[in-house]
Design an enzyme around this catalytic site. Structure first.
Site, PDB file in Angstrom:
ATOM      1  N   HIS A 127      39.569  34.932  36.908  1.00  0.00           N
ATOM      2  CA  HIS A 127      38.518  36.642  37.069  1.00  0.00           C
ATOM      3  C   HIS A 127      39.347  37.107  35.652  1.00  0.00           C
ATOM      4  O   HIS A 127      40.077  37.382  35.187  1.00  0.00           O
ATOM      5  CB  HIS A 127      38.311  37.613  37.506  1.00  0.00           C
ATOM      6  CG  HIS A 127      39.656  38.228  38.224  1.00  0.00           C
ATOM      7  ND1 HIS A 127      40.409  39.854  37.574  1.00  0.00           N
ATOM      8  CD2 HIS A 127      40.361  38.346  39.584  1.00  0.00           C
ATOM      9  CE1 HIS A 127      40.608  40.066  38.341  1.00  0.00           C
ATOM     10  NE2 HIS A 127      41.525  39.378  39.401  1.00  0.00           N
ATOM     11  N   ASP A 175      46.744  41.212  35.859  1.00  0.00           N
ATOM     12  CA  ASP A 175      45.841  40.598  36.708  1.00  0.00           C
ATOM     13  C   ASP A 175      44.554  40.803  35.964  1.00  0.00           C
ATOM     14  O   ASP A 175      44.479  41.604  36.073  1.00  0.00           O
ATOM     15  CB  ASP A 175      45.992  41.691  38.047  1.00  0.00           C
ATOM     16  CG  ASP A 175      44.767  41.943  39.268  1.00  0.00           C
ATOM     17  OD1 ASP A 175      43.871  40.638  39.280  1.00  0.00           O
ATOM     18  OD2 ASP A 175      45.056  42.706  39.927  1.00  0.00           O
ATOM     19  N   GLU A 200      35.332  40.875  39.309  1.00  0.00           N
ATOM     20  CA  GLU A 200      36.206  40.433  40.597  1.00  0.00           C
ATOM     21  C   GLU A 200      37.460  42.014  41.032  1.00  0.00           C
ATOM     22  O   GLU A 200      36.909  42.750  42.549  1.00  0.00           O
ATOM     23  CB  GLU A 200      37.159  39.184  40.212  1.00  0.00           C
ATOM     24  CG  GLU A 200      38.111  38.999  41.336  1.00  0.00           C
ATOM     25  CD  GLU A 200      38.628  40.374  42.399  1.00  0.00           C
ATOM     26  OE1 GLU A 200      39.890  39.955  43.236  1.00  0.00           O
ATOM     27  OE2 GLU A 200      39.928  41.341  40.882  1.00  0.00           O
ATOM     28  N   GLU A 201      37.240  42.693  40.064  1.00  0.00           N
ATOM     29  CA  GLU A 201      37.947  44.856  40.325  1.00  0.00           C
ATOM     30  C   GLU A 201      37.263  45.249  41.284  1.00  0.00           C
ATOM     31  O   GLU A 201      37.690  45.964  41.709  1.00  0.00           O
ATOM     32  CB  GLU A 201      38.738  44.104  39.489  1.00  0.00           C
ATOM     33  CG  GLU A 201      40.072  44.161  38.767  1.00  0.00           C
ATOM     34  CD  GLU A 201      41.239  43.962  39.307  1.00  0.00           C
ATOM     35  OE1 GLU A 201      40.424  44.716  40.843  1.00  0.00           O
ATOM     36  OE2 GLU A 201      41.627  42.832  38.703  1.00  0.00           O
ATOM     37  N   ASP A 216      45.134  33.985  41.164  1.00  0.00           N
ATOM     38  CA  ASP A 216      45.636  35.792  41.308  1.00  0.00           C
ATOM     39  C   ASP A 216      46.991  36.108  41.182  1.00  0.00           C
ATOM     40  O   ASP A 216      47.549  35.381  41.527  1.00  0.00           O
ATOM     41  CB  ASP A 216      44.279  35.703  41.918  1.00  0.00           C
ATOM     42  CG  ASP A 216      43.683  37.212  41.656  1.00  0.00           C
ATOM     43  OD1 ASP A 216      44.625  38.366  40.722  1.00  0.00           O
ATOM     44  OD2 ASP A 216      42.799  37.485  41.787  1.00  0.00           O
ATOM     45  N   HIS A 276      48.418  46.403  40.022  1.00  0.00           N
ATOM     46  CA  HIS A 276      47.495  47.432  40.036  1.00  0.00           C
ATOM     47  C   HIS A 276      47.831  48.718  38.716  1.00  0.00           C
ATOM     48  O   HIS A 276      47.552  50.202  39.063  1.00  0.00           O
ATOM     49  CB  HIS A 276      46.679  47.998  41.065  1.00  0.00           C
ATOM     50  CG  HIS A 276      45.538  46.945  41.609  1.00  0.00           C
ATOM     51  ND1 HIS A 276      44.375  47.751  41.846  1.00  0.00           N
ATOM     52  CD2 HIS A 276      45.418  45.489  40.623  1.00  0.00           C
ATOM     53  CE1 HIS A 276      43.720  45.821  41.854  1.00  0.00           C
ATOM     54  NE2 HIS A 276      44.206  44.716  41.560  1.00  0.00           N
TER      55      HIS A 276
END
Length: 387
Positions: free
Chosen positions: A83, A200, A238-239, A259, A339
């Site tokens: 992503h 990410d 995706e997030e 990922d 994250h």
């Protein structure tokens, strides 16, 4: 050598990954702000890279990308997905003190937002700013700076403009809903470590593109094509939990998601080698596809380890929840402080790219996957207690 070696492994069989190319692509992607809902520019950059690699692609209305490496057969097609969207924020309210309330884009802690430099994209222009806790000055609040709560209700965005009232914000042109992008602040260290926000999944996308390059280079030399059509898919939501839900074709029978993995106490993921996820919060990944990936690592001397992620879902989960009858697996590069302000190592990205290229080149093992519905003939088996 692999973390779980096989007697048949051979380093000579590993795909050759251009790590200089991989890092250059990653730098370019990190330079482009792309929180979910604000991905047009990074989609364009990815499409340009695919064109440079000579790969045909198409994009959906909103910008998810499907690029195809055409194989010897059409079915059962494969997919590899990563992503392009990242975390970010939006303006939730204009405050009377000339600062901004925020709401997050994606799931991430305001603890990692404190101190972040950022850009606010308005209808006409942009401005810079810093996300700060409500009590930011130790000279004013003393120990209360350290004891105040953490959360999005306890931070505010200070813009770098003359703004001390809400009227000032209106004059500048800031509005509720404006997108706030977080500076990645990347560092590529000589020892192979890469430290940045938004690794990410831009690091995963860079590994996918490096795998495509390796396959293209090998194909030119040998005149080979993959056994079946293989779609490289780049999702853009995706997030926020949508991801692969509406971008797969009916021909795709198996999909490997690329990922981030979680390196933390209690996890088996590492910042070296590729981590193969056996399950996430959505349950086990496909038994046969996951074990095929493990065998490919063993046969190609690709360093790897296994892990299970309890508080994690990916494009694989969104595809299954959307109703796609597709085998799914997840391969990851170990990320410390996911994250947050993330750290990875080039070794893991190389291993992810090697496994991706090996998977695309591998033979079809479940021929029955070429049909959507069929008889029991050719259906897979799993071990029994008597085996």
């Amino acid at each position: 050598m692999p973390t779980e070696p096989s007697p048949t492994s051979s380093e000579d069989s590993r795909p050759v990954i251009d790590t200089v190319y991989l890092c250059n692509v990653l730098r370019r992607l990190l330079d482009i702000p792309s929180p979910s809902g604000f991905t047009d520019n990074v989609v364009r950059a990815c499409c340009e890279e695919l064109s440079a690699l000579g790969v045909n692609y198409e994009i959906t209305r909103r910008g998810a990308i499907r690029a195809c490496l055409y194989g010897e057969s059409r079915r059962p097609a494969r997919a590899v997905i990563g992503h392009l969207d990242t975390l970010g924020a939006q303006v939730r309210a204009l405050k009377d003190n000339g600062r901004l309330e925020l709401v997050s884009i994606g799931t991430w802690s305001a603890r990692f937002a404190e101190g972040a430099r950022c850009t606010i994209f308005m209808e006409n222009g942009s401005c810079r700013g810093t996300i700060l806790p409500l009590k930011a000055s130790g000279h004013t609040y003393g120990d209360a700076v350290d004891t105040q709560p953490t959360g999005w209700d306890h931070v505010e965005l200070r813009i770098d403009e003359h703004a001390t009232t809400r009227a000032d914000l209106d004059r500048i042109g800031v509005a509720i809903g404006d997108v706030v992008t977080i500076d990645p602040q990347p560092e590529f260290l000589d020892n192979g470590f890469i430290v940045s926000r938004h690794l990410d999944d831009k690091a995963g996308v860079a590994a996918m593109l490096a795998a495509i390059k390796a396959l293209a280079d090998a194909g030119k030399d040998a005149g080979q094509r993959p056994p079946v059509d293989t779609w490289f898919i780049f999702s853009i939501t995706e997030e926020v939990g949508v991801g692969a839900a509406a971008v797969l074709t009916g021909d795709i029978a198996s999909m490997v998601t690329v990922d981030n993995g979680v390196t933390a106490p209690g996890q088996n993921s590492r910042e070296t080698g590729v981590t193969i996820a056996m399950a996430d919060m959505g349950g086990p990944f496909d038994y046969h596809l996951t074990r095929k990936l493990i065998r490919l690592c063993q046969d190609n001397a690709i360093a790897f380890q296994r892990d299970i992620f309890r508080f994690y879902r990916s494009d694989s989960a969104s595809a299954i929840v959307a109703g796609h009858d597709v085998r799914t697996a997840l391969i990851t590069f170990g990320v410390d402080a996911s994250h947050g302000y993330e750290r990875i190592h080039l070794d893991a990205l190389r291993s992810v790219a090697e496994l991706t290229a090996a998977y695309v080149s591998s033979d079809i093992e479940i021929e029955r996957d070429a049909v959507d519905l069929g008889p029991l003939t050719g259906f897979t088996t799993q071990p029994t207690a008597e085996d």
